[in-house]
Design a protein around this motif. Structure first.
Motif, PDB file in Angstrom:
ATOM      1  N   ILE A  71      37.899  37.895  30.251  1.00  0.00           N
ATOM      2  CA  ILE A  71      37.780  39.461  30.473  1.00  0.00           C
ATOM      3  C   ILE A  71      37.479  39.742  32.063  1.00  0.00           C
ATOM      4  O   ILE A  71      37.738  40.509  32.481  1.00  0.00           O
ATOM      5  CB  ILE A  71      36.864  40.080  29.511  1.00  0.00           C
ATOM      6  CG1 ILE A  71      37.422  40.253  28.203  1.00  0.00           C
ATOM      7  CG2 ILE A  71      36.514  41.658  29.961  1.00  0.00           C
ATOM      8  CD1 ILE A  71      38.763  40.997  27.855  1.00  0.00           C
ATOM      9  N   ASP A  72      36.592  38.935  32.223  1.00  0.00           N
ATOM     10  CA  ASP A  72      35.754  39.087  33.582  1.00  0.00           C
ATOM     11  C   ASP A  72      37.016  38.855  34.622  1.00  0.00           C
ATOM     12  O   ASP A  72      37.294  39.376  35.817  1.00  0.00           O
ATOM     13  CB  ASP A  72      34.832  38.180  34.111  1.00  0.00           C
ATOM     14  CG  ASP A  72      33.559  38.610  33.636  1.00  0.00           C
ATOM     15  OD1 ASP A  72      33.275  39.682  33.026  1.00  0.00           O
ATOM     16  OD2 ASP A  72      32.379  37.862  33.563  1.00  0.00           O
ATOM     17  N   VAL A  73      37.574  37.908  34.446  1.00  0.00           N
ATOM     18  CA  VAL A  73      38.791  37.545  35.508  1.00  0.00           C
ATOM     19  C   VAL A  73      39.901  38.489  35.494  1.00  0.00           C
ATOM     20  O   VAL A  73      40.244  39.182  36.534  1.00  0.00           O
ATOM     21  CB  VAL A  73      39.556  36.250  34.900  1.00  0.00           C
ATOM     22  CG1 VAL A  73      40.919  36.067  35.710  1.00  0.00           C
ATOM     23  CG2 VAL A  73      38.773  35.045  35.307  1.00  0.00           C
ATOM     24  N   LEU A  74      40.352  39.259  34.318  1.00  0.00           N
ATOM     25  CA  LEU A  74      40.900  40.400  34.127  1.00  0.00           C
ATOM     26  C   LEU A  74      40.597  41.573  35.277  1.00  0.00           C
ATOM     27  O   LEU A  74      41.255  42.126  35.664  1.00  0.00           O
ATOM     28  CB  LEU A  74      41.392  40.706  32.730  1.00  0.00           C
ATOM     29  CG  LEU A  74      42.414  41.591  32.644  1.00  0.00           C
ATOM     30  CD1 LEU A  74      43.841  40.897  33.047  1.00  0.00           C
ATOM     31  CD2 LEU A  74      42.783  41.919  31.178  1.00  0.00           C
ATOM     32  N   ILE A  79      47.173  44.102  43.639  1.00  0.00           N
ATOM     33  CA  ILE A  79      48.527  43.844  43.849  1.00  0.00           C
ATOM     34  C   ILE A  79      49.068  42.607  43.040  1.00  0.00           C
ATOM     35  O   ILE A  79      50.314  42.530  42.960  1.00  0.00           O
ATOM     36  CB  ILE A  79      48.647  43.429  45.377  1.00  0.00           C
ATOM     37  CG1 ILE A  79      49.879  43.224  45.939  1.00  0.00           C
ATOM     38  CG2 ILE A  79      47.760  41.996  45.828  1.00  0.00           C
ATOM     39  CD1 ILE A  79      50.670  44.455  46.213  1.00  0.00           C
ATOM     40  N   VAL A  80      48.224  41.967  42.763  1.00  0.00           N
ATOM     41  CA  VAL A  80      48.745  40.787  41.813  1.00  0.00           C
ATOM     42  C   VAL A  80      49.291  41.294  40.434  1.00  0.00           C
ATOM     43  O   VAL A  80      50.292  40.932  40.284  1.00  0.00           O
ATOM     44  CB  VAL A  80      47.559  39.848  41.686  1.00  0.00           C
ATOM     45  CG1 VAL A  80      47.942  38.595  40.770  1.00  0.00           C
ATOM     46  CG2 VAL A  80      47.047  39.083  42.847  1.00  0.00           C
ATOM     47  N   LEU A  81      48.617  42.224  39.906  1.00  0.00           N
ATOM     48  CA  LEU A  81      48.816  42.755  38.712  1.00  0.00           C
ATOM     49  C   LEU A  81      50.421  43.561  39.135  1.00  0.00           C
ATOM     50  O   LEU A  81      51.131  43.596  38.292  1.00  0.00           O
ATOM     51  CB  LEU A  81      47.894  43.818  38.100  1.00  0.00           C
ATOM     52  CG  LEU A  81      48.151  44.282  36.938  1.00  0.00           C
ATOM     53  CD1 LEU A  81      48.335  43.347  35.786  1.00  0.00           C
ATOM     54  CD2 LEU A  81      47.057  45.350  36.446  1.00  0.00           C
ATOM     55  N   PHE A 119      49.709  36.449  31.801  1.00  0.00           N
ATOM     56  CA  PHE A 119      49.779  36.894  33.093  1.00  0.00           C
ATOM     57  C   PHE A 119      49.273  35.894  33.942  1.00  0.00           C
ATOM     58  O   PHE A 119      50.012  35.643  35.184  1.00  0.00           O
ATOM     59  CB  PHE A 119      48.639  38.119  33.190  1.00  0.00           C
ATOM     60  CG  PHE A 119      48.201  38.574  34.388  1.00  0.00           C
ATOM     61  CD1 PHE A 119      49.237  38.842  35.242  1.00  0.00           C
ATOM     62  CD2 PHE A 119      46.992  39.184  34.703  1.00  0.00           C
ATOM     63  CE1 PHE A 119      48.822  39.399  36.661  1.00  0.00           C
ATOM     64  CE2 PHE A 119      46.726  39.550  35.867  1.00  0.00           C
ATOM     65  CZ  PHE A 119      47.657  39.947  36.815  1.00  0.00           C
ATOM     66  N   ILE A 120      48.295  35.278  33.774  1.00  0.00           N
ATOM     67  CA  ILE A 120      47.785  34.068  34.771  1.00  0.00           C
ATOM     68  C   ILE A 120      48.816  33.140  34.960  1.00  0.00           C
ATOM     69  O   ILE A 120      49.307  32.911  36.172  1.00  0.00           O
ATOM     70  CB  ILE A 120      46.318  33.400  34.481  1.00  0.00           C
ATOM     71  CG1 ILE A 120      45.427  34.551  34.561  1.00  0.00           C
ATOM     72  CG2 ILE A 120      46.105  32.459  35.279  1.00  0.00           C
ATOM     73  CD1 ILE A 120      44.127  34.009  33.857  1.00  0.00           C
ATOM     74  N   GLY A 121      49.432  32.469  33.755  1.00  0.00           N
ATOM     75  CA  GLY A 121      50.358  31.791  33.729  1.00  0.00           C
ATOM     76  C   GLY A 121      51.690  32.055  34.394  1.00  0.00           C
ATOM     77  O   GLY A 121      52.453  31.139  35.221  1.00  0.00           O
ATOM     78  N   ALA A 144      48.943  33.959  44.071  1.00  0.00           N
ATOM     79  CA  ALA A 144      48.342  32.893  43.263  1.00  0.00           C
ATOM     80  C   ALA A 144      47.189  32.346  44.018  1.00  0.00           C
ATOM     81  O   ALA A 144      46.092  32.094  43.309  1.00  0.00           O
ATOM     82  CB  ALA A 144      49.352  31.893  42.944  1.00  0.00           C
ATOM     83  N   VAL A 145      46.899  32.124  45.290  1.00  0.00           N
ATOM     84  CA  VAL A 145      46.324  31.685  46.130  1.00  0.00           C
ATOM     85  C   VAL A 145      44.797  32.867  45.931  1.00  0.00           C
ATOM     86  O   VAL A 145      43.816  32.580  45.558  1.00  0.00           O
ATOM     87  CB  VAL A 145      46.431  31.468  47.563  1.00  0.00           C
ATOM     88  CG1 VAL A 145      45.186  31.071  48.382  1.00  0.00           C
ATOM     89  CG2 VAL A 145      47.496  30.619  47.366  1.00  0.00           C
TER      90      VAL A 145
END
Lengths: 327, 297, 334
Positions: free
Chosen positions: B106-109, B115-117, C60-62, C314-315
């Motif tokens: 959850i913290d990562v999210l 922009i990544v999302l 999402f991460i993957g 990713a980085v």
């Protein structure tokens, strides 16, 4: 069933075993559901009969997306087109040329806009391109370089030798050249990848041509033609490149003659777009609309409108030329 | 002694100075935005969708409605899942390592750069899922925003549930209530204000996001429409508006004033920005009201 | 024909879902009462929520790393990070300049934001009367409510001129003898300083609010002990309160740092987007987030460039996950 009952009533929560079991069940159910949905989707594609009766209704809506360069033109065109054709709704969106090409190919949108040449022969055989207009990229300057001309190799050197937004120059006769010391000018380029930048990079050649942009030089980025123009206007002793229409709209900047084409005016650019040797041909580029295969009736009607004499004013308002202007 | 005193006064002066500077900065920014917005800010600008105004820009009614739709829809998607997760994490999950790694997730999210999302949404929702989402659309934008606000709601719901006194629940269990009965009749009612605060906050968070929306929801000059139209390239051959249709939003209108400075005047950008700030601040004020009512109630 | 097929499939789907449902509830319903059933289904529903969230995040991460994989394979991960050339045509990608831009901008932001935030936090928790503090606090929180795109146009249309004409010349003439304070581009206000100033305003409320909570949670006894030993107010804050709150303050700083690194919209407008490692705080640079936003639309149709842009993401994501771990470690140490 007793297993579930026991485990789910357990105050200690769901154990890893149940977690795995539930995951497996959910995964199977999910896969089955997706399979069902995909199945029904693929039957949609294979059986276009049911879609046939739908097209007439769908075609009253047109969705245009892609190049942010073309976006303002498309919006003005759409507005005028809708005024004439009630019942047809034309939505215009940006996204960039690349997104325009991909979306058209995947049939997400009806008409894609690209401010660069699109290879419909080899790279995107499913697309059909319709050139609606064109533009020429010109080098503009403000300050000490006004009135001087230059060449492709000198421009290459000026961009290539640019550090932290500054490049040295020297003046010899009517031309300016790149230098290694002395006085400096501020050099601008486009921040975001765009057709204008790609055209200019291709003209400069070398690494810039490969990279499809001039980011490798340390020129300062500004967004959009208007951004570069404003930056050059605001900065004395500066250099940048914009589309012709933007350059002539400004009183503070002057257009630099390149490669012997020293008199860059509207006629010269239009004649060049029409195929004559009046301006550096490498600096011109088409504005394209793309359709996936043959355009539908409504798509064709809109493209025709974009290519009609009535539409020229919208191109001029934004700073480009309609196909009518030079063909 | 004097040296010590001087040092104390100096640092305390610094503290005052920082606080004053921060407050001044806020008023400076808001004042300047309002001032710049003034020339464009009128009822016509607020109530006209862009397609009805002449040329590029000129109206933001479509963007206002779009922003409201996007933020409400994403909150509707996110709230049940997030609250359910929070209940599970606080009241069911007992495996300490699992709880720990989940709260890491959850913290990562919650720290994900938008922009990544955004590019995830562009690639997965807009392109891979285009049969379902219709490409750039309200639903793509709402799903991407859902991921963005999930951790906001989850965190505040967890905090709220954590703060429910254990005695209340113990009493409930002692009376023979099942776990679900305890949670639904004791825990949740006591945690409602905290959960609602989180939900309302997340509406504001969704409304102000721009990088995600520009890459997933796209933009449209039109007011969102309601209805079903045929579109053969999509699932079941239909397109449901406004869900599967492009939608405008205020942050994108603001961005346009930067992207097309020759066509949209800065003043219009600031006017859209002003409206956006007002919307977000009204939402924050509502949150404040909820918290305040809880304190006195 | 088609309709019939679709109908069949819908029936199929309904059958599968009812089978799944029955597996869990159906047979149990007969043997147990309603309460237990509700209890069980609640348990299941909450569990499924959790699984869904976990699945979304992991997917999402993957997805980000998977899409970026081609560029790591073709360039090599290390090479991708430490080289400079970015060339779409040659398919050569290196993001050192972008990383440097992001890092320098973040550092300058923190240098500006951290002292002010911490002093404000001390002011709110230790110095101001509760009444004054509760009057000021909402205003600080209002700063959070200003969208980043608004900060962007505010910086561009309002602050840029001020920086170009007033702040940068003054700073350069006062401190210009130090290389990093040379005004490399007097004709433009865009650059690290402007971007970082705006970012500092953006991260200020984050750092302040979390630090204030950390400072508040230091017990009153500690303070009283220090004061009764003859320490004055500042000495107590400096030697007792701040050390006790340090892990909380560090967490606040890390969170502020993450916000600054991940910011996109304002930075695209303010950093200058010049592909160079800033040599001075007034020089332009290019941040990782800006590169993604600037180029994704134009190059989306080509696979190589797309993977390269996902590579930057990713980085950035990996760095962010690292910082989350750091902030959790700091928070857990309390």
């Amino acid at each position: 069933m007793n297993l579930f009952k026991k485990l789910f009533n357990d105050e200690a929560g769901v154990s890893p075993i149940v977690a795995t079991l539930v995951l497996v069940v959910v995964a199977i159910a999910g896969a089955a559901a997706v399979g069902t949905i995909m199945g029904s989707f693929s039957s949609d594609v294979s059986d276009s009969a049911s879609a046939g009766d739908a097209t007439s209704a769908a075609s009253t809506e047109l969705l245009i997306a892609g190049s942010t360069t073309v976006q303002p033109v498309s919006e003005l065109l759409a507005e005028a087109y809708m005024a004439d054709h009630s019942g047809i709704k034309v939505t215009v969106q940006g996204g960039g040329s690349g997104a325009g090409i991909t979306s058209t190919k995947l049939d997400i949108i009806d008409i894609g806009a690209a401010s660069k040449d699109v290879d419909t022969v080899n790279e995107y055989p499913s697309l059909q391109k319709h050139q609606i207009g064109g533009s020429a990229v010109v080098v503009i300057t403000n300050g000490v370089l006004e009135g001087y001309n230059t060449t492709q190799s000198e421009l290459f050197a000026i961009y290539d030798n640019c550090t932290s937004g500054k490049s040295y120059y020297a003046i010899s006769g009517n031309n300016f050249t790149s230098a290694t010391s002395g006085t400096q000018i501020t050099v601008f380029q486009r921040s975001e990848a765009s057709g204008t930048e790609e055209t200019f990079a291709k003209y400069l050649g070398g690494d810039f041509e490969d990279a499809k942009d001039v980011d490798e030089s340390e020129a300062i980025g500004a967004v959009g033609n208007a951004g570069v123009l404003a930056a050059v206007e605001d900065t004395t002793d500066s250099l940048g490149f914009v589309d012709f229409g933007f350059a002539v709209s400004s009183e503070t900047v002057t257009i630099v003659g390149v490669d012997g084409y020293n008199d860059v005016d509207e006629d010269a650019v239009l004649d060049c777009l029409a195929g004559e040797d009046t301006y550096q041909e490498d600096l011109t580029r088409p504005l394209n609309y793309l359709t996936n295969g043959n355009p539908s009736t409504v798509e064709q009607s809109f493209i025709n409108f974009a290519m009609s004499p009535a539409a020229t004013e919208y191109f001029e308002e934004v700073g480009y030329f309609s196909i009518i202007d030079f063909s | 002694m004097n040296h010590r005193k001087a040092k104390e006064s100096f640092y305390i002066f610094l503290c005052y100075f920082s606080a004053v500077l921060a407050t001044l900065a806020l008023f400076g920014i808001l004042g300047k935005i309002a001032l710049e917005a003034l020339p464009s800010l009128n009822l016509e600008f607020l109530l006209t969708p862009e397609n009805e105004a002449e040329g590029f820009g000129g109206g933001i009614a479509n963007a206002i409605v779009g922003t409201i739709l996007l933020s409400l829809l994403s909150t509707i998607f996110a709230s049940p899942i997030a609250v359910g997760t929070a209940i599970y994490m606080q009241r069911y999950a007992k495996n300490a390592r699992l709880v720990k790694s989940f709260s890491f997730i959850i913290d990562v999210l919650s720290g994900t750069p938008s922009i990544v999302l955004g590019i995830f949404g562009l690639m997965f929702l807009v392109y891979y899922m285009r049969f379902i989402t219709g490409g750039f659309s309200l639903i793509s934008g709402a799903i991407a925003l859902t991921i963005l606000i999930l951790p906001v709601i989850e965190r505040s719901a967890e905090e709220a549930i954590k703060s429910v006194p254990a005695e209340l629940e113990d009493a409930s269990y002692a009376l023979g209530a099942t776990k679900w009965e305890t949670i639904s009749k004791i825990t949740l009612p006591n945690a409602t204000t905290g959960i609602v605060t989180g939900i309302v906050l997340s509406i504001g968070r969704a409304a102000e996001e721009s990088a995600v929306v520009v890459l997933t929801a796209g933009y449209s000059q039109f007011m969102p429409e309601f209805g079903v139209a045929a579109k053969e390239s999509m699932l079941f051959g239909i397109r449901i508006s406004p869900l599967q249709n492009l939608v405008a939003s205020l942050p994108i209108t603001v961005y346009h004033s930067f992207e097309f400075p020759s066509m949209v005047s800065p003043s219009e950008g600031f006017a859209a920005a002003f409206v956006l700030i007002v919307i977000v601040m009204v939402i924050n004020a509502i949150t404040r009201l909820i918290v305040w009512r809880r304190r006195i109630g | 024909m088609n309709d019939k097929r679709r109908l069949l499939q819908i029936i199929n789907l309904a059958f599968i879902s009812s089978a799944v449902f029955a597996t869990f509830f159906g047979s149990n319903a007969q043997e147990s009462n309603k309460r237990a059933l509700y209890n069980r289904s609640a348990n299941l529903i909450f569990f499924v929520c959790t699984i869904v969230v976990a699945f979304i995040v992991i997917f999402f991460i993957g997805f980000i790393f998977y899409t970026a994989l081609p560029v790591f394979q073709s360039q090599g991960l290390i090479n991708f990070i430490i080289t400079d050339e970015w060339n779409y045509g040659k398919n050569i990608y290196g993001i050192r300049t972008f990383i440097a831009g992001t890092v320098i901008m973040t550092v300058v932001t923190l240098i500006m934001a951290v002292p002010i935030s911490i002093f404000t936090a001390i002011f709110l928790s230790e110095i101001a009367s509760p009444r004054l503090a509760s009057t000021i606090r909402p205003f600080i929180e209002l700063l959070v409510g200003i969208p980043s795109v608004v900060y962007g146009i505010f910086g561009l249309f309002v602050l840029e001129n001020i920086f170009q004409n007033h702040i940068e010349p003054v700073l350069a003439s006062l401190l210009g003898f130090i290389p990093i304070f040379v005004d490399v581009n007097p004709q433009s206000g865009l650059g690290v300083l402007l971007a970082s100033t705006v970012l500092a305003i953006m991260v200020f409320p984050t750092i302040t609010t979390i630090s204030e909570n950390a400072i508040r949670s230091v017990s009153v006894e500690n303070r009283h002990a220090s004061l009764s030993l003859g320490a004055n107010r500042w000495e107590t804050i400096r030697n007792v309160v701040l050390p006790a709150a340090s892990s909380g303050i560090m967490t606040a700083v890390v969170l502020g740092m993450m916000r600054a690194m991940g910011e996109t919209m304002a930075i695209v407008m303010l950093l200058g987007n010049s592909k160079t490692i800033p040599s001075s705080v007034m020089g332009p640079g290019y941040a990782m987030t800006s590169k993604i936003l600037n180029d994704i639309g134009h190059h989306f149709s080509e696979e190589g460039p797309r993977a390269a842009l996902f590579g930057i993401a990713a980085v950035l994501f990996a760095i962010e996950i690292g910082f989350v771990a750091v902030s959790r470690y700091l928070g857990g140490r309390k």
